[in-house]
Write a protein that holds these residues in place. Structure first.
Motif, mmCIF file in Angstrom:
data_model
loop_
_atom_site.group_PDB
_atom_site.id
_atom_site.type_symbol
_atom_site.label_atom_id
_atom_site.label_comp_id
_atom_site.label_asym_id
_atom_site.label_seq_id
_atom_site.Cartn_x
_atom_site.Cartn_y
_atom_site.Cartn_z
ATOM 1 N N LEU A 62 -13.876 -83.641 -1.066
ATOM 2 C CA LEU A 62 -15.044 -83.337 -1.881
ATOM 3 C C LEU A 62 -16.330 -83.985 -1.374
ATOM 4 O O LEU A 62 -17.419 -83.455 -1.614
ATOM 5 C CB LEU A 62 -14.788 -83.744 -3.335
ATOM 6 C CG LEU A 62 -13.712 -82.941 -4.056
ATOM 7 C CD1 LEU A 62 -13.560 -83.418 -5.497
ATOM 8 C CD2 LEU A 62 -14.021 -81.444 -4.031
ATOM 9 N N ASP A 63 -16.230 -85.125 -0.693
ATOM 10 C CA ASP A 63 -17.444 -85.729 -0.133
ATOM 11 C C ASP A 63 -18.117 -84.765 0.839
ATOM 12 O O ASP A 63 -19.318 -84.501 0.745
ATOM 13 C CB ASP A 63 -17.118 -87.045 0.589
ATOM 14 C CG ASP A 63 -16.928 -88.207 -0.376
ATOM 15 O OD1 ASP A 63 -17.004 -87.979 -1.607
ATOM 16 O OD2 ASP A 63 -16.692 -89.334 0.098
ATOM 17 N N ALA A 64 -17.333 -84.236 1.764
ATOM 18 C CA ALA A 64 -17.885 -83.318 2.775
ATOM 19 C C ALA A 64 -18.351 -82.016 2.126
ATOM 20 O O ALA A 64 -19.408 -81.482 2.467
ATOM 21 C CB ALA A 64 -16.837 -83.038 3.847
ATOM 22 N N LEU A 65 -17.562 -81.499 1.186
ATOM 23 C CA LEU A 65 -17.923 -80.251 0.513
ATOM 24 C C LEU A 65 -19.273 -80.381 -0.181
ATOM 25 O O LEU A 65 -20.150 -79.516 -0.030
ATOM 26 C CB LEU A 65 -16.848 -79.876 -0.506
ATOM 27 C CG LEU A 65 -17.227 -78.771 -1.510
ATOM 28 C CD1 LEU A 65 -17.548 -77.463 -0.797
ATOM 29 C CD2 LEU A 65 -16.119 -78.571 -2.538
ATOM 30 N N ASN A 66 -19.460 -81.438 -0.933
ATOM 31 C CA ASN A 66 -20.682 -81.562 -1.720
ATOM 32 C C ASN A 66 -21.892 -81.939 -0.889
ATOM 33 O O ASN A 66 -23.017 -81.572 -1.231
ATOM 34 C CB ASN A 66 -20.451 -82.515 -2.883
ATOM 35 C CG ASN A 66 -19.599 -81.861 -3.970
ATOM 36 O OD1 ASN A 66 -19.965 -80.835 -4.513
ATOM 37 N ND2 ASN A 66 -18.444 -82.429 -4.252
ATOM 38 N N GLN A 67 -21.693 -82.629 0.218
ATOM 39 C CA GLN A 67 -22.792 -82.842 1.168
ATOM 40 C C GLN A 67 -23.268 -81.500 1.719
ATOM 41 O O GLN A 67 -24.470 -81.250 1.842
ATOM 42 C CB GLN A 67 -22.340 -83.760 2.305
ATOM 43 C CG GLN A 67 -22.221 -85.223 1.904
ATOM 44 C CD GLN A 67 -21.554 -86.070 2.975
ATOM 45 O OE1 GLN A 67 -21.368 -85.627 4.111
ATOM 46 N NE2 GLN A 67 -21.181 -87.286 2.619
ATOM 47 N N HIS A 68 -22.327 -80.638 2.052
ATOM 48 C CA HIS A 68 -22.642 -79.296 2.557
ATOM 49 C C HIS A 68 -23.374 -78.492 1.484
ATOM 50 O O HIS A 68 -24.392 -77.844 1.753
ATOM 51 C CB HIS A 68 -21.340 -78.598 2.968
ATOM 52 C CG HIS A 68 -21.535 -77.303 3.688
ATOM 53 N ND1 HIS A 68 -20.481 -76.524 4.136
ATOM 54 C CD2 HIS A 68 -22.663 -76.609 4.016
ATOM 55 C CE1 HIS A 68 -20.963 -75.436 4.710
ATOM 56 N NE2 HIS A 68 -22.282 -75.460 4.644
#
Length: 204
Positions: A62-68
């Motif tokens: 989710l960290d990478a998803l929400n940064q995107h």
């Protein structure tokens, strides 16, 4: 990648698969250590507890998803030319990409279980760590949909998120045809979902 990082990643990958298959309560630490090829001490060293392990399974994705998502939202937020579909694309497309990468579909099942099992501790963790993302999207939806009061807007966003989670899980009636690539199928899914969500959000 050093051996410590490798061990941690191996545990996370095994945990993700087990949680997807058996749920959070149904997956034991003994099953996890067996699947990851590690001992209990390694799990305790890297995560401290099963609860923290569950949280790290979510953070890894989710960290990478929400940064995107936030990067895509920043491109359109507040601009006079922005359409509702542009904001929905920033919310939907990164999630669909994640669901088709690596073991992304497994994680989608883990995410679905998190909602289905009504784990209040996990829900609080997700709210505290990623609630700010939804607030930014909600603010932009509110700007584009001034005819909706806040309660109605929240209802509609929640239903859109449910439809997205369903599409990400791959359990729907629409399955990828043999002559359609993964990328084409993802694009078709995104286009249909954005169109559907825009109609639902903007309805009087």
């Amino acid at each position: 990648m050093n051996s410590s990082t490798s061990t941690k990643e191996r545990i996370l990958t095994a945990a993700e698969a087990l949680f997807a298959q058996r749920g959070f309560d149904g997956a034991s630490l003994r099953q996890l250590t067996s699947a990851a090829g590690v001992n209990l001490a390694a799990v305790n060293y890297h995560f401290g507890s099963k609860e923290k392990l569950v949280e790290q399974v979510f953070k890894r994705r989710l960290d990478a998803l929400n940064q995107h998502r936030l990067a895509e939202l920043a491109k359109v937020a507040g601009k006079p030319t922005t359409r509702l579909e542009d904001v929905l694309a920033a919310y939907i497309r990164p999630a669909l990409e994640l669901s088709h990468e690596g073991n992304g579909s497994l994680f989608m099942r883990v995410l679905a279980r998190a909602f289905a099992e009504h784990d209040d501790t996990l829900r609080q963790f997700l709210s505290e760590n990623y609630g700010h993302v939804m607030k930014q999207f909600t603010a932009e939806f509110a700007r584009l949909l001034p005819h909706l009061d806040r309660a109605e807007l929240y209802w509609r966003i929640d239903l859109v998120t449910g439809a997205l989670t369903h599409a990400m899980s791959g359990f729907g009636m629409i399955q990828r045809k043999d002559d359609v690539s993964e990328q084409q199928h993802r694009e078709q899914t995104a286009a249909h979902l954005i169109r559907f969500a825009a109609a639902g959000l903007s309805h009087p």
